[in-house]
Design a protein around this motif. Structure first.
Motif, PDB file in Angstrom:
ATOM      1  N   GLU A 196     -46.051-104.075 -15.772  1.00 35.39           N
ATOM      2  CA  GLU A 196     -45.133-103.077 -16.313  1.00 35.39           C
ATOM      3  C   GLU A 196     -44.140-103.793 -17.218  1.00 35.39           C
ATOM      4  O   GLU A 196     -43.641-104.869 -16.870  1.00 35.39           O
ATOM      5  CB  GLU A 196     -44.356-102.388 -15.185  1.00 35.39           C
ATOM      6  CG  GLU A 196     -45.124-101.271 -14.516  1.00 35.39           C
ATOM      7  CD  GLU A 196     -44.264-100.471 -13.558  1.00 35.39           C
ATOM      8  OE1 GLU A 196     -43.017-100.556 -13.626  1.00 35.39           O
ATOM      9  OE2 GLU A 196     -44.850 -99.754 -12.742  1.00 35.39           O
ATOM     10  N   VAL A 197     -43.877-103.194 -18.366  1.00 39.80           N
ATOM     11  CA  VAL A 197     -42.875-103.755 -19.269  1.00 39.80           C
ATOM     12  C   VAL A 197     -41.949-102.633 -19.705  1.00 39.80           C
ATOM     13  O   VAL A 197     -42.407-101.572 -20.124  1.00 39.80           O
ATOM     14  CB  VAL A 197     -43.525-104.392 -20.524  1.00 39.80           C
ATOM     15  CG1 VAL A 197     -42.460-104.940 -21.452  1.00 39.80           C
ATOM     16  CG2 VAL A 197     -44.496-105.485 -20.129  1.00 39.80           C
ATOM     17  N   GLN A 198     -40.664-102.868 -19.560  1.00 39.55           N
ATOM     18  CA  GLN A 198     -39.710-101.864 -20.013  1.00 39.55           C
ATOM     19  C   GLN A 198     -39.254-102.193 -21.424  1.00 39.55           C
ATOM     20  O   GLN A 198     -38.918-103.343 -21.722  1.00 39.55           O
ATOM     21  CB  GLN A 198     -38.494-101.815 -19.092  1.00 39.55           C
ATOM     22  CG  GLN A 198     -37.497-100.735 -19.505  1.00 39.55           C
ATOM     23  CD  GLN A 198     -36.414-100.541 -18.472  1.00 39.55           C
ATOM     24  OE1 GLN A 198     -35.756-101.489 -18.085  1.00 39.55           O
ATOM     25  NE2 GLN A 198     -36.250 -99.313 -18.019  1.00 39.55           N
ATOM     26  N   VAL A 199     -39.264-101.197 -22.287  1.00 42.11           N
ATOM     27  CA  VAL A 199     -38.791-101.350 -23.658  1.00 42.11           C
ATOM     28  C   VAL A 199     -37.467-100.599 -23.772  1.00 42.11           C
ATOM     29  O   VAL A 199     -37.430 -99.387 -23.597  1.00 42.11           O
ATOM     30  CB  VAL A 199     -39.807-100.767 -24.661  1.00 42.11           C
ATOM     31  CG1 VAL A 199     -39.303-100.929 -26.088  1.00 42.11           C
ATOM     32  CG2 VAL A 199     -41.170-101.409 -24.487  1.00 42.11           C
ATOM     33  N   ILE A 200     -36.394-101.324 -24.024  1.00 43.34           N
ATOM     34  CA  ILE A 200     -35.079-100.692 -24.157  1.00 43.34           C
ATOM     35  C   ILE A 200     -34.687-100.738 -25.630  1.00 43.34           C
ATOM     36  O   ILE A 200     -34.506-101.816 -26.200  1.00 43.34           O
ATOM     37  CB  ILE A 200     -34.013-101.410 -23.308  1.00 43.34           C
ATOM     38  CG1 ILE A 200     -34.476-101.498 -21.846  1.00 43.34           C
ATOM     39  CG2 ILE A 200     -32.678-100.692 -23.406  1.00 43.34           C
ATOM     40  CD1 ILE A 200     -33.653-102.468 -21.009  1.00 43.34           C
ATOM     41  N   ALA A 201     -34.568 -99.562 -26.237  1.00 37.48           N
ATOM     42  CA  ALA A 201     -34.213 -99.497 -27.647  1.00 37.48           C
ATOM     43  C   ALA A 201     -32.725 -99.222 -27.780  1.00 37.48           C
ATOM     44  O   ALA A 201     -32.132 -98.523 -26.958  1.00 37.48           O
ATOM     45  CB  ALA A 201     -35.008 -98.398 -28.337  1.00 37.48           C
ATOM     46  N   GLN A 202     -32.128 -99.818 -28.790  1.00 42.70           N
ATOM     47  CA  GLN A 202     -30.751 -99.492 -29.142  1.00 42.70           C
ATOM     48  C   GLN A 202     -30.559 -99.864 -30.593  1.00 42.70           C
ATOM     49  O   GLN A 202     -31.359-100.609 -31.164  1.00 42.70           O
ATOM     50  CB  GLN A 202     -29.760-100.232 -28.248  1.00 42.70           C
ATOM     51  CG  GLN A 202     -29.840-101.747 -28.363  1.00 42.70           C
ATOM     52  CD  GLN A 202     -28.921-102.451 -27.397  1.00 42.70           C
ATOM     53  OE1 GLN A 202     -27.732-102.189 -27.370  1.00 42.70           O
ATOM     54  NE2 GLN A 202     -29.471-103.335 -26.585  1.00 42.70           N
ATOM     55  N   GLN A 203     -29.505 -99.334 -31.219  1.00 41.95           N
ATOM     56  CA  GLN A 203     -29.248 -99.677 -32.617  1.00 41.95           C
ATOM     57  C   GLN A 203     -28.838-101.149 -32.698  1.00 41.95           C
ATOM     58  O   GLN A 203     -27.785-101.511 -32.168  1.00 41.95           O
ATOM     59  CB  GLN A 203     -28.147 -98.783 -33.178  1.00 41.95           C
ATOM     60  CG  GLN A 203     -28.598 -97.333 -33.352  1.00 41.95           C
ATOM     61  CD  GLN A 203     -27.444 -96.413 -33.664  1.00 41.95           C
ATOM     62  OE1 GLN A 203     -26.359 -96.561 -33.097  1.00 41.95           O
ATOM     63  NE2 GLN A 203     -27.648 -95.444 -34.524  1.00 41.95           N
ATOM     64  N   TRP A 204     -29.619-102.073 -33.302  1.00 42.88           N
ATOM     65  CA  TRP A 204     -30.913-101.868 -33.905  1.00 42.88           C
ATOM     66  C   TRP A 204     -31.813-102.992 -33.449  1.00 42.88           C
ATOM     67  O   TRP A 204     -32.135-103.900 -34.203  1.00 42.88           O
ATOM     68  CB  TRP A 204     -30.785-101.844 -35.436  1.00 42.88           C
ATOM     69  CG  TRP A 204     -30.134-100.569 -35.930  1.00 42.88           C
ATOM     70  CD1 TRP A 204     -30.771 -99.374 -36.126  1.00 42.88           C
ATOM     71  CD2 TRP A 204     -28.778-100.347 -36.285  1.00 42.88           C
ATOM     72  NE1 TRP A 204     -29.869 -98.419 -36.567  1.00 42.88           N
ATOM     73  CE2 TRP A 204     -28.642 -98.993 -36.674  1.00 42.88           C
ATOM     74  CE3 TRP A 204     -27.629-101.152 -36.286  1.00 42.88           C
ATOM     75  CZ2 TRP A 204     -27.433 -98.441 -37.077  1.00 42.88           C
ATOM     76  CZ3 TRP A 204     -26.435-100.593 -36.687  1.00 42.88           C
ATOM     77  CH2 TRP A 204     -26.353 -99.231 -37.084  1.00 42.88           C
TER      78      TRP A 204
END
Ligand SMILES: [Cu+2]
Length: 282
Positions: free
Chosen positions: A145-153
């Protein structure tokens, strides 16, 4: 032989040659270029099939236009009118029949694809993990499992199976069943990794999942696929990697060591995060 008939013959021969040449090009052209997962593979297969089906029609339309121009240039005032088409049951029947068959075939193809095990797995409603392997004897030695955390930028990755360490780069082991958990800390982004056939929205307070089987070692570019603000264009990673299982082990050990000093400041692993400054210990 009338000039029109001769022209028709020429156009038919041209059509056959272009269709044959195009079919060869479509068969060998790598589009999209990388197929590092089973998801990407099936997208490529679909694109190839649809392109291959559309090519003869596209060429026929182009040649019909060319033919019409040549004929009307020869006879500037044609007496043919729409009356010839109107009330022509044979023409209407052929038209409705061909379109009907095409639509039905595509409907069957689409339904089979949607109900396939791969689709179920990708959408997180059962699939390979439940039924126990359907890739024809291929080694499936890792599930991750891999978590992808997006934020600017920027994208940040967390690996919950390995102490939940954080990394600014995505590294995956080959021959692995990967489930991405995609979320965002601010606005809507999109995690787009074309080589793996992955594109999934990153929505604040939402855990979006996408599963795929990674099957090819390499370095592939990924980027944000949803306009998310001023530096959206720079929200990418040219060095996202798929590596061998042993290289992955080495990398994980390195990352764990690097994470040790900052571990106490990281929020505990969770499917979503509330970006509230006090939660980060300020
Ligand atoms: Cu973004």
């Amino acid at each position: 032989v009338s000039p029109t008939r001769r022209l028709m013959t020429r156009l038919a021969i041209t059509w056959a040659l272009l269709v044959a040449a195009g079919s060869v090009v479509i068969a060998v052209l790598p589009f999209p270029p990388d197929n590092a997962s089973d998801t990407a593979q099936s997208i490529t297969t679909t694109l190839r099939l649809l392109t291959w089906l559309a090519w003869p029609i596209f060429i026929a339309v182009l040649l019909a236009i060319a033919g019409a121009v040549l004929v009307s240039r020869r006879a500037p005032a044609p007496r043919v009118s729409a009356e010839k088409l109107r009330g022509n049951p044979r023409m209407t029947g052929v038209w409705v029949g061909v379109v009907g068959v095409a639509v039905l075939l595509l409907a069957v193809f689409g339904t089979l694809t949607l109900t396939s095990e791969e689709a179920a797995e990708t959408l997180g409603v059962g699939g390979r993990g439940v039924s126990g392997g359907t890739t024809g004897g291929q080694v499936e030695n890792t599930t991750i499992e891999v978590q992808v955390i997006a934020q600017q930028w920027a994208f940040t990755y967390r690996y919950p199976g390995y102490d939940g360490f954080e990394s600014a780069h995505l590294v995956l082991p080959v021959n692995a069943n990967v489930t991405f958990h995609i979320t965002s800390l601010d606005v809507v982004h999109s995690f787009w990794y074309p080589a793996l056939g992955v594109k999934a929205d990153a929505v604040p307070l939402h855990d979006n999942t996408f599963a795929t089987h990674v099957q090819q070692i390499g370095t592939f570019r990924l980027q944000c696929g949803e306009l998310c603000g001023l530096w959206h264009g720079g929200m990418d990673d040219s060095n996202a990697q798929v590596v061998s299982v042993s290289d992955f082990g080495t990398w994980v050990a390195q990352q764990k060591a690097l994470n040790e000093p900052i571990k106490q400041y990281l929020p505990p692993y969770s499917y979503t995060y509330v970006p509230d400054p006090p939660a980060y210990g300020t």
